[in-house]
Write a protein that holds these residues in place. Structure first.
Motif, PDB file in Angstrom:
ATOM      1  N   GLU A   1     -55.813 -78.713   0.024  1.00 62.23           N
ATOM      2  CA  GLU A   1     -54.443 -79.253   0.003  1.00 62.23           C
ATOM      3  C   GLU A   1     -53.448 -78.378  -0.759  1.00 62.23           C
ATOM      4  OE1 GLU A   1     -54.917 -84.096   0.355  1.00 62.23           O
ATOM      5  OE2 GLU A   1     -55.030 -83.231  -1.640  1.00 62.23           O
ATOM      6  N   VAL A   2     -53.964 -77.483  -1.617  1.00 64.15           N
ATOM      7  CA  VAL A   2     -53.067 -76.758  -2.535  1.00 64.15           C
ATOM      8  C   VAL A   2     -53.254 -75.259  -2.349  1.00 64.15           C
ATOM      9  CG1 VAL A   2     -52.594 -76.329  -4.984  1.00 64.15           C
ATOM     10  CG2 VAL A   2     -53.201 -78.635  -4.222  1.00 64.15           C
ATOM     11  N   THR A   3     -52.152 -74.523  -2.372  1.00 65.65           N
ATOM     12  CA  THR A   3     -52.272 -73.060  -2.363  1.00 65.65           C
ATOM     13  C   THR A   3     -51.124 -72.417  -3.122  1.00 65.65           C
ATOM     14  OG1 THR A   3     -52.985 -71.229  -0.954  1.00 65.65           O
ATOM     15  CG2 THR A   3     -51.002 -72.411  -0.242  1.00 65.65           C
ATOM     16  N   ILE A   4     -51.197 -71.097  -3.236  1.00 60.55           N
ATOM     17  CA  ILE A   4     -50.054 -70.323  -3.734  1.00 60.55           C
ATOM     18  C   ILE A   4     -49.576 -69.447  -2.584  1.00 60.55           C
ATOM     19  CG2 ILE A   4     -50.390 -70.263  -6.231  1.00 60.55           C
ATOM     20  CD1 ILE A   4     -52.035 -67.673  -5.816  1.00 60.55           C
ATOM     21  N   MET A   5     -48.266 -69.438  -2.388  1.00 61.17           N
ATOM     22  CA  MET A   5     -47.712 -68.608  -1.317  1.00 61.17           C
ATOM     23  C   MET A   5     -46.202 -68.447  -1.507  1.00 61.17           C
ATOM     24  SD  MET A   5     -47.957 -71.262   1.911  1.00 61.17           S
ATOM     25  CE  MET A   5     -46.694 -72.502   2.242  1.00 61.17           C
ATOM     26  N   SER A   6     -45.671 -67.384  -1.006  1.00 61.01           N
ATOM     27  CA  SER A   6     -44.217 -67.149  -0.958  1.00 61.01           C
ATOM     28  C   SER A   6     -43.528 -67.584  -2.253  1.00 61.01           C
ATOM     29  CB  SER A   6     -43.608 -67.855   0.254  1.00 61.01           C
ATOM     30  OG  SER A   6     -44.261 -67.411   1.425  1.00 61.01           O
ATOM     31  N   SER A   7     -42.423 -68.302  -2.129  1.00 58.14           N
ATOM     32  CA  SER A   7     -41.708 -68.770  -3.322  1.00 58.14           C
ATOM     33  C   SER A   7     -41.095 -70.126  -2.992  1.00 58.14           C
ATOM     34  CB  SER A   7     -40.630 -67.768  -3.716  1.00 58.14           C
ATOM     35  OG  SER A   7     -39.736 -67.622  -2.639  1.00 58.14           O
ATOM     36  N   LEU A   8     -40.544 -70.757  -4.017  1.00 56.66           N
ATOM     37  CA  LEU A   8     -40.181 -72.170  -3.871  1.00 56.66           C
ATOM     38  C   LEU A   8     -39.272 -72.461  -2.666  1.00 56.66           C
ATOM     39  CD1 LEU A   8     -39.911 -75.099  -4.753  1.00 56.66           C
ATOM     40  CD2 LEU A   8     -38.507 -74.365  -6.653  1.00 56.66           C
ATOM     41  N   THR A   9     -38.104 -71.824  -2.611  1.00 58.94           N
ATOM     42  CA  THR A   9     -37.178 -72.181  -1.533  1.00 58.94           C
ATOM     43  C   THR A   9     -37.723 -71.735  -0.174  1.00 58.94           C
ATOM     44  OG1 THR A   9     -35.394 -71.888  -3.135  1.00 58.94           O
ATOM     45  CG2 THR A   9     -34.735 -72.165  -0.843  1.00 58.94           C
ATOM     46  N   VAL A  10     -38.404 -70.593  -0.165  1.00 56.73           N
ATOM     47  CA  VAL A  10     -39.014 -70.145   1.100  1.00 56.73           C
ATOM     48  C   VAL A  10     -40.013 -71.213   1.570  1.00 56.73           C
ATOM     49  CG1 VAL A  10     -40.463 -68.389   2.173  1.00 56.73           C
ATOM     50  CG2 VAL A  10     -38.718 -67.706   0.522  1.00 56.73           C
ATOM     51  N   ASN A  11     -40.782 -71.744   0.633  1.00 53.74           N
ATOM     52  CA  ASN A  11     -41.774 -72.761   1.007  1.00 53.74           C
ATOM     53  C   ASN A  11     -41.125 -74.060   1.490  1.00 53.74           C
ATOM     54  OD1 ASN A  11     -43.940 -71.080   0.568  1.00 53.74           O
ATOM     55  ND2 ASN A  11     -44.162 -71.679  -1.585  1.00 53.74           N
ATOM     56  N   MET A  12     -39.920 -74.362   0.960  1.00 56.07           N
ATOM     57  CA  MET A  12     -39.201 -75.534   1.502  1.00 56.07           C
ATOM     58  C   MET A  12     -38.997 -75.316   2.998  1.00 56.07           C
ATOM     59  SD  MET A  12     -36.114 -76.270  -1.149  1.00 56.07           S
ATOM     60  CE  MET A  12     -36.386 -75.949  -2.883  1.00 56.07           C
ATOM     61  N   HIS A  13     -38.436 -74.144   3.336  1.00 55.36           N
ATOM     62  CA  HIS A  13     -38.169 -73.869   4.749  1.00 55.36           C
ATOM     63  C   HIS A  13     -39.458 -73.925   5.563  1.00 55.36           C
ATOM     64  CE1 HIS A  13     -33.927 -73.012   4.705  1.00 55.36           C
ATOM     65  NE2 HIS A  13     -34.064 -72.207   3.680  1.00 55.36           N
ATOM     66  N   LEU A  14     -40.517 -73.306   5.014  1.00 60.20           N
ATOM     67  CA  LEU A  14     -41.768 -73.254   5.776  1.00 60.20           C
ATOM     68  C   LEU A  14     -42.328 -74.650   6.032  1.00 60.20           C
ATOM     69  CD1 LEU A  14     -43.596 -70.192   4.194  1.00 60.20           C
ATOM     70  CD2 LEU A  14     -42.299 -70.330   6.328  1.00 60.20           C
ATOM     71  N   LEU A  15     -42.172 -75.541   5.065  1.00 62.04           N
ATOM     72  CA  LEU A  15     -42.766 -76.873   5.251  1.00 62.04           C
ATOM     73  C   LEU A  15     -41.788 -77.881   5.859  1.00 62.04           C
ATOM     74  CD1 LEU A  15     -45.209 -77.102   2.213  1.00 62.04           C
ATOM     75  CD2 LEU A  15     -45.630 -76.329   4.551  1.00 62.04           C
ATOM     76  N   PHE A  16     -40.496 -77.586   5.820  1.00 57.74           N
ATOM     77  CA  PHE A  16     -39.574 -78.433   6.604  1.00 57.74           C
ATOM     78  C   PHE A  16     -39.904 -78.258   8.089  1.00 57.74           C
ATOM     79  CE2 PHE A  16     -35.827 -78.166   3.330  1.00 57.74           C
ATOM     80  CZ  PHE A  16     -36.472 -79.096   2.538  1.00 57.74           C
ATOM     81  N   CYS A  17     -40.364 -77.058   8.422  1.00 61.66           N
ATOM     82  CA  CYS A  17     -40.643 -76.775   9.830  1.00 61.66           C
ATOM     83  C   CYS A  17     -41.656 -77.780  10.410  1.00 61.66           C
ATOM     84  CB  CYS A  17     -41.096 -75.329   9.947  1.00 61.66           C
ATOM     85  SG  CYS A  17     -41.552 -74.887  11.585  1.00 61.66           S
ATOM     86  N   PRO A  18     -42.825 -77.980   9.784  1.00 62.67           N
ATOM     87  CA  PRO A  18     -43.733 -78.990  10.358  1.00 62.67           C
ATOM     88  C   PRO A  18     -43.363 -80.439  10.028  1.00 62.67           C
ATOM     89  CG  PRO A  18     -44.812 -77.826   8.545  1.00 62.67           C
ATOM     90  CD  PRO A  18     -43.496 -77.145   8.767  1.00 62.67           C
ATOM     91  N   PHE A  19     -42.656 -80.664   8.927  1.00 64.53           N
ATOM     92  CA  PHE A  19     -42.516 -82.062   8.475  1.00 64.53           C
ATOM     93  C   PHE A  19     -41.123 -82.653   8.658  1.00 64.53           C
ATOM     94  CE2 PHE A  19     -46.255 -80.449   6.194  1.00 64.53           C
ATOM     95  CZ  PHE A  19     -47.181 -81.324   6.756  1.00 64.53           C
ATOM     96  N   TYR A  20     -40.174 -81.874   9.093  1.00 64.92           N
ATOM     97  CA  TYR A  20     -38.876 -82.462   9.477  1.00 64.92           C
ATOM     98  C   TYR A  20     -38.789 -82.327  10.992  1.00 64.92           C
ATOM     99  CZ  TYR A  20     -33.878 -82.908  10.354  1.00 64.92           C
ATOM    100  OH  TYR A  20     -32.661 -83.297  10.866  1.00 64.92           O
ATOM    101  N   ASN A  21     -38.972 -83.447  11.650  1.00 68.02           N
ATOM    102  CA  ASN A  21     -39.008 -83.436  13.121  1.00 68.02           C
ATOM    103  C   ASN A  21     -37.919 -84.355  13.666  1.00 68.02           C
ATOM    104  OD1 ASN A  21     -41.303 -81.693  13.691  1.00 68.02           O
ATOM    105  ND2 ASN A  21     -42.468 -83.232  12.569  1.00 68.02           N
ATOM    106  N   PRO A  22     -36.688 -83.828  13.749  1.00 64.39           N
ATOM    107  CA  PRO A  22     -35.573 -84.689  14.150  1.00 64.39           C
ATOM    108  C   PRO A  22     -35.657 -85.115  15.611  1.00 64.39           C
ATOM    109  CG  PRO A  22     -34.865 -82.388  13.967  1.00 64.39           C
ATOM    110  CD  PRO A  22     -36.286 -82.440  13.496  1.00 64.39           C
ATOM    111  N   THR A  23     -35.252 -86.340  15.884  1.00 70.46           N
ATOM    112  CA  THR A  23     -35.081 -86.808  17.264  1.00 70.46           C
ATOM    113  C   THR A  23     -33.631 -87.292  17.361  1.00 70.46           C
ATOM    114  OG1 THR A  23     -35.603 -89.114  16.803  1.00 70.46           O
ATOM    115  CG2 THR A  23     -37.472 -87.672  17.306  1.00 70.46           C
TER     116      THR A  23
END
Ligand SMILES: Cc1ncc(COP(=O)(O)O)c(C=O)c1O
Length: 458
Positions: free
Chosen positions: A129-151
């Protein structure tokens, strides 16, 4: 290892110690108590002089500064020098073989293994469940991609009006990229008139009333400006009850307060490692995705070769074989030097537990609050914006002053080697970091603040 149960409350220590609680003797007595020992010796402290100070009341300029800025940039763990020297040695002696070398126990190709087990304990994640990668704001963008799914009918993001600017920019730019108008789709929650903190009941009310239109709740674990600790578990549950994804920016919470991201059923979270996790500025970020999504490979994601399973990653056949869990959301190979700093810092955390750190932290922060209210000058001139309820705050307190005073106050603090940070127009944030600040630091800070001339327009 310190048993958190053995740590009393500040009030209990106050009743036990015979010294005047506003005296230096009281601070020193607290610092001698066995269960309140810190990991201070593990850290390098700037001196008063090297931090820009020019005055010492009863010591000398080469004394440690009073560092209360761990909410912004944590101090450097001594182990970082040694560990980085080792990685440089590996690079110098082994070149590309450093990727697989076990010389110092941290082969670069799987560097996260030197960090993640300790990180999981700090944020309450299970393996995968946990990792280290990229940086904070970059990771926001990366995870908004799978978890913000607008209709068309559910595309809103619920956040706070005074979110950290980067969170605001990330949400707004992400929405624009998805073809959603941020003007109408971002719900920015404000505290009530005359208040600084968001009330739980107001958050739940919005979720209840507008939840059917909300696709994502995006909030901080601890608010950077006010120090408010949000009820992550309850807000996540309220969101889920309405079918909403719930993600957290834990920049000010990770390494500060115990987190149970797995048990609280948080969908995803990101944090930085340079505040309470004491790595260097801009250091590699931390990320969490709940195990319920571990094999949800159909979910949108932006990936690179480091999301590909390690055993076939170097076959280079361009057929993505995603790693299960959070590592399947990665893009690039690890930043070794930055991750080395995180590994070193988390080895210090591993000497204790988040529960013990939190118990100690509550005593430290309660002592700051007590002294500010007990000293003659600060009691009349300093207000605390952060909640007085220890369950609604972490280590940091945001202090406010009458208009026009803050630059003069901050200058006096700096002159005496007190390192905190200023948020104009009238807030100074101070954080006794649970790993390395002691009670004497707090005494010194409040004594200096108490020397200030609080006359308006001086
Ligand atoms: C709450 C919060 N969010 C986002 C950021 C931005 O972090 P980064 O520059 O590492 O992306 C910060 C930085 O201090 C922060 O405090």
């Amino acid at each position: 290892m310190i048993n958190p149960e053995s740590i009393l409350s500040f009030e209990e220590y106050k009743n036990q110690i015979s010294a005047d609680p506003t005296s230096i003797e009281f601070a020193l007595a607290l610092d001698k108590i066995e269960e309140l020992q810190s990991q201070r010796d593990e850290f390098e402290f700037p001196t008063i002089e090297s931090s820009g100070g020019t005055k010492s009341i009863d010591g000398d300029l080469t004394d440690k500064c009073t560092y209360l800025c761990g909410h912004s940039l944590g101090l450097m763990p001594k182990r970082v020098r040694k560990n980085i020297a080792e990685e440089l040695d590996s690079w110098s002696k082994e070149g590309v073989h450093a990727h697989t070398s076990k010389r110092y126990g941290r082969p670069w190709v799987s560097f996260e293994d030197a960090v993640v087990p300790n990180m999981e304990k700090i944020v309450g994640g299970i393996p995968g469940e946990v990792t280290i990668m990229s940086s904070l704001t970059v990771n926001m963008h990366l995870l908004f991609c799978p978890f913000y799914n607008p209709t068309p009918t559910r595309n809103k993001v619920l956040m706070e009006a005074k979110a950290f600017p980067s969170d605001d920019y990330a949400v707004v730019s992400n929405l624009k990229m998805r073809g959603v108008d941020p003007e109408t789709a971002v719900i920015r929650m404000e505290p009530r008139e005359g208040e600084f903190l968001l009330r739980n009941e107001d958050i739940f009310k919005i979720i209840e009333e507008q939840g059917h239109e909300i696709a994502l709740i995006w909030l901080p674990g601890i608010q950077y400006y006010t120090g408010q600790l949000f009820d992550i578990e309850k807000i996540t549950k309220a969101g889920h009850d309405k079918g909403i994804m719930v993600g957290w920016d834990l920049a000010h919470a990770a390494g500060n307060v115990p987190l149970k991201l797995h048990d609280w059923n948080v969908d995803f979270a990101v944090w930085c490692t340079y505040k309470y996790m004491n790595s260097c500025g801009g250091s590699v970020g931390g990320a969490f995705v709940h195990s319920k999504y571990a094999t949800d490979f159909e979910r949108n994601r932006l990936v690179g070769w480091w999301a590909h399973k390690l055993d076939t990653r170097f076959v280079m056949d361009n057929k993505m074989d995603l790693i299960e869990g959070i590592d399947g959301f990665r893009i690039s190979n690890q930043n070794v030097l930055s991750s080395t700093a995180v590994a070193a810092s988390l080895d210090v955390f591993a000497k204790t537990s988040m529960e013990a750190l939190r118990a100690r932290s509550k005593v430290l922060t309660a002592y700051v609050e007590f002294l500010l209210k007990a000293m003659p000058n600060t009691s009349k001139n300093v207000s605390i914006m952060t909640s007085s309820n220890p369950e609604e705050r972490g280590a940091h307190l945001s202090l406010t002053f009458a208009d026009g005073l803050i630059d003069h106050i901050f200058q006096l603090m700096n002159e005496h080697g007190v390192v905190a940070d200023i948020r104009r127009p009238n807030c100074i944030r101070v954080a006794p970091a649970p790993l390395y600040n002691n009670f004497e630091d707090i005494y010194k800070f409040v004594r200096i603040l108490n020397m200030c001339d609080f006359t308006p327009n001086n």
